[in-house]
Design a protein around this motif. Structure first.
Motif, short mmCIF file in Angstrom:
data_model
loop_
_atom_site.label_atom_id
_atom_site.label_comp_id
_atom_site.label_asym_id
_atom_site.label_seq_id
_atom_site.Cartn_x
_atom_site.Cartn_y
_atom_site.Cartn_z
N SER A 139 -1.05 6.60 -7.64
CA SER A 139 -0.97 7.33 -6.37
C SER A 139 -1.52 6.50 -5.22
O SER A 139 -2.54 5.85 -5.33
CB SER A 139 -1.78 8.63 -6.48
OG SER A 139 -1.96 9.18 -5.19
N PRO A 140 -0.82 6.54 -4.08
CA PRO A 140 -1.32 5.80 -2.92
C PRO A 140 -2.32 6.59 -2.08
O PRO A 140 -2.77 6.13 -1.05
CB PRO A 140 -0.04 5.54 -2.11
CG PRO A 140 0.83 6.72 -2.41
CD PRO A 140 0.47 7.17 -3.80
N GLU B 209 -1.13 2.20 0.44
CA GLU B 209 -2.51 1.71 0.44
C GLU B 209 -2.70 0.64 1.48
O GLU B 209 -1.77 -0.09 1.81
CB GLU B 209 -2.85 1.13 -0.93
CG GLU B 209 -3.21 2.19 -1.95
CD GLU B 209 -3.64 1.56 -3.25
OE1 GLU B 209 -4.68 0.89 -3.25
OE2 GLU B 209 -2.95 1.74 -4.24
N SER B 210 -3.89 0.57 1.99
CA SER B 210 -4.21 -0.48 2.95
C SER B 210 -5.31 -1.35 2.35
O SER B 210 -6.22 -0.85 1.70
CB SER B 210 -4.69 0.15 4.26
OG SER B 210 -5.51 -0.73 4.97
N THR C 35 -7.49 -2.88 3.96
CA THR C 35 -8.71 -2.88 4.78
C THR C 35 -9.37 -1.52 4.94
O THR C 35 -10.51 -1.44 5.38
CB THR C 35 -8.39 -3.41 6.19
OG1 THR C 35 -7.29 -2.64 6.71
CG2 THR C 35 -8.00 -4.87 6.16
N GLY C 36 -8.69 -0.47 4.63
CA GLY C 36 -9.29 0.85 4.87
C GLY C 36 -8.60 1.93 4.08
O GLY C 36 -8.04 1.67 3.01
N PRO C 37 -8.61 3.14 4.63
CA PRO C 37 -7.98 4.25 3.93
C PRO C 37 -6.45 4.08 3.87
O PRO C 37 -5.90 3.29 4.65
CB PRO C 37 -8.36 5.46 4.78
CG PRO C 37 -8.73 4.92 6.12
CD PRO C 37 -9.24 3.55 5.89
N PRO C 38 -5.80 4.82 2.99
CA PRO C 38 -4.34 4.72 2.93
C PRO C 38 -3.70 5.04 4.29
O PRO C 38 -4.24 5.84 5.04
CB PRO C 38 -3.95 5.77 1.89
CG PRO C 38 -5.16 5.98 1.08
CD PRO C 38 -6.32 5.76 1.99
N ARG C 39 -2.58 4.41 4.55
CA ARG C 39 -1.90 4.62 5.84
C ARG C 39 -0.65 5.46 5.63
O ARG C 39 0.07 5.27 4.66
CB ARG C 39 -1.48 3.28 6.43
CG ARG C 39 -2.64 2.46 6.94
CD ARG C 39 -2.14 1.08 7.30
NE ARG C 39 -3.19 0.31 7.95
CZ ARG C 39 -3.13 -1.00 8.11
NH1 ARG C 39 -2.10 -1.68 7.64
NH2 ARG C 39 -4.11 -1.65 8.71
#
Lengths: 314, 118
Positions: free
Chosen positions: A193-194, B72-73, B75-79
């Motif tokens: 999951s993303p 997913e990113s 550098t930080g939270p998912p985008r």
């Protein structure tokens, strides 16, 4: 300097949270999440040479006042602020029903139908259909799971998706139902999951491997231990001796049994206490992790699988 | 109509066209929220507060005009990445035609305002 910037951001987000309390919870959370992510992204890419505090102030200035952001989120799109006539001299919408307030959030909006000065929302030639998906909308997208009207917290709100919920269920009890393998399935879904950060995925994997399998085994173990005394306690039963004295008389003598505790060296109360602590940690860990994962997945809202879509009337 | 009202009118037009500008921006390629908001905020006079674009993005998403995907990113939270949905493409095409006609007509009228129409 960084600490100053952090404090400024915390104050800003606190004001945003206060202002967003008038929105339905899922929309408020989503907005806060988006703005928080925006600030983090802007800080990550911005110049640090000019000092974090001033850079942060600049970012927040560009974002605008939290009250304005929330007002924009609460206002009906391009519509009247109340059921009254439009504030400007624009022609009436082709969708008069869409001029109804979208959900009547309390405490937001401007009395008297004045012009909106913030953001994009305001009176205009276009009135969008009620975004909660009244029957007037045309275009695709309506389907199962999107009840008519939607209401606050309607479709696309702060809920974890099916994949995320399945992952958490498998992480928690998958290992109990299909020993260990079920938990592994949960881990695979978790990493697939993303919606979660890497740190959250690590937490989901490491607290605790097997999910609730460990406490279940622990409880089974404790049950067995009560039936079969263990930890080196040995007992010798009493017995009766018979014999004949030198005088030729029979005698009967009873020798009492005795128990002695050997090995381990742990007093029973301590063993029980340790087991209880272990058990609580084994249960609380996976449950805490599951709640945290669901919250995170919920604050990054699920895709609107079947929103009541409505086209922009042009 | 009163003198000095033009600024207010332009503000309203700007607010009216902003959703279509957003649709146009994700029509070329998918973009994530911050990227989109930052780009719009950099256009002079387009928005008064970048934060107010997020509710607009949510609305366009809920209306089925934009589709989103989480990535997913590093550098930080998912985008959340936005792209144009078929319904959005349709709405944008319709608006583009109307806007161009209106713009040309107004341009012509304004250009000829100093000339003798006959």
């Amino acid at each position: 300097m960084r600490a100053d910037g952090d404090q400024i951001v915390a104050d800003y987000l606190s004001r945003l949270r206060d202002a967003a309390s008038v929105l339905p919870a899922d929309r408020g959370n989503e907005l806060i999440e988006e703005i928080t992510a925006h600030i983090a992204e802007a800080r990550a890419e911005g110049p640090t040479a000019i000092g974090d505090a001033s850079a942060v102030r600049n970012i927040l200035e560009r974002l605008g006042d939290p009250a304005d952001i929330v007002r924009t989120a609460a206002e009906p799109p391009f519509g009247a602020f109340s059921a009254g006539p439009p504030a400007s001299g624009f022609p009436e919408s082709r969708h008069p029903e869409s001029r109804m307030p979208e959900s009547g959030y309390p405490g937001v909006g401007r009395a008297g139908g004045g012009h909106a000065e913030s953001g994009y929302a305001g009176t205009g030639p276009l009135a969008w259909p009620n975004e909660h998906g009244g029957p007037g909308g045309h275009g695709g997208g309506s389907g199962p799971g999107s009840g008519p009207g939607g209401g606050p917290g309607g479709p696309g709100g702060g809920r974890a998706g099916a994949l995320e919920i399945t992952a958490v269920i498998f992480l928690l009890i998958g290992g109990v139902v299909i020993p260990f393998v079920g938990w592994v399935v949960g881990v695979i879904l978790l990493w697939y999951s993303p919606r979660w950060r890497r740190s959250e995925k690590l937490l989901g994997t490491l607290v605790w491997p097997g999910g609730l399998l460990a406490p279940v085994l622990l409880m089974l173990g404790a049950g067995v231990a009560t039936v079969i005394p263990s930890s080196g306690t040995s007992c010798s039963g009493g017995y009766t001796e018979t014999g004949m004295t030198s005088t030729g008389r029979h005698f009967l003598r009873h020798v009492a049994g005795s128990c002695s505790t050997t090995g381990g060296g742990l007093p029973t109360w301590l063993a029980i206490s340790l087991t209880m602590i272990l058990l609580i940690a084994a249960i609380a860990g996976p449950i805490f992790t599951a709640i945290r994962l669901l919250r995170r997945a919920g604050s990054a809202p699920a895709e609107p699988a079947a929103d009541p879509a409505a086209l922009l009337p042009v | 109509m009163i003198a000095g009202d033009a600024g207010n009118l332009v503000g309203q037009i700007r607010r009216g066209v902003l959703p279509y500008c957003v649709l146009a921006m994700v029509g070329e390629k998918e973009r994530y929220g911050f990227e989109l908001v930052h780009a719009l905020g950099s256009i002079d006079g387009m928005v008064t507060g970048e934060g107010t674009i997020y509710p607009l993005l949510a609305r366009l998403r809920r209306q089925g005009l934009m589709e989103t995907t989480w990535r997913e990113s590093a550098t930080g939270p998912p985008r959340r990445y936005y792209r144009l949905a078929p319904a959005g493409r349709e709405a944008l095409a319709e608006f583009t035609g109307s806007w161009q006609r209106l713009r040309d007509s107004v341009d012509d009228l304004l250009a000829s305002s100093g000339e003798d129409p006959f």
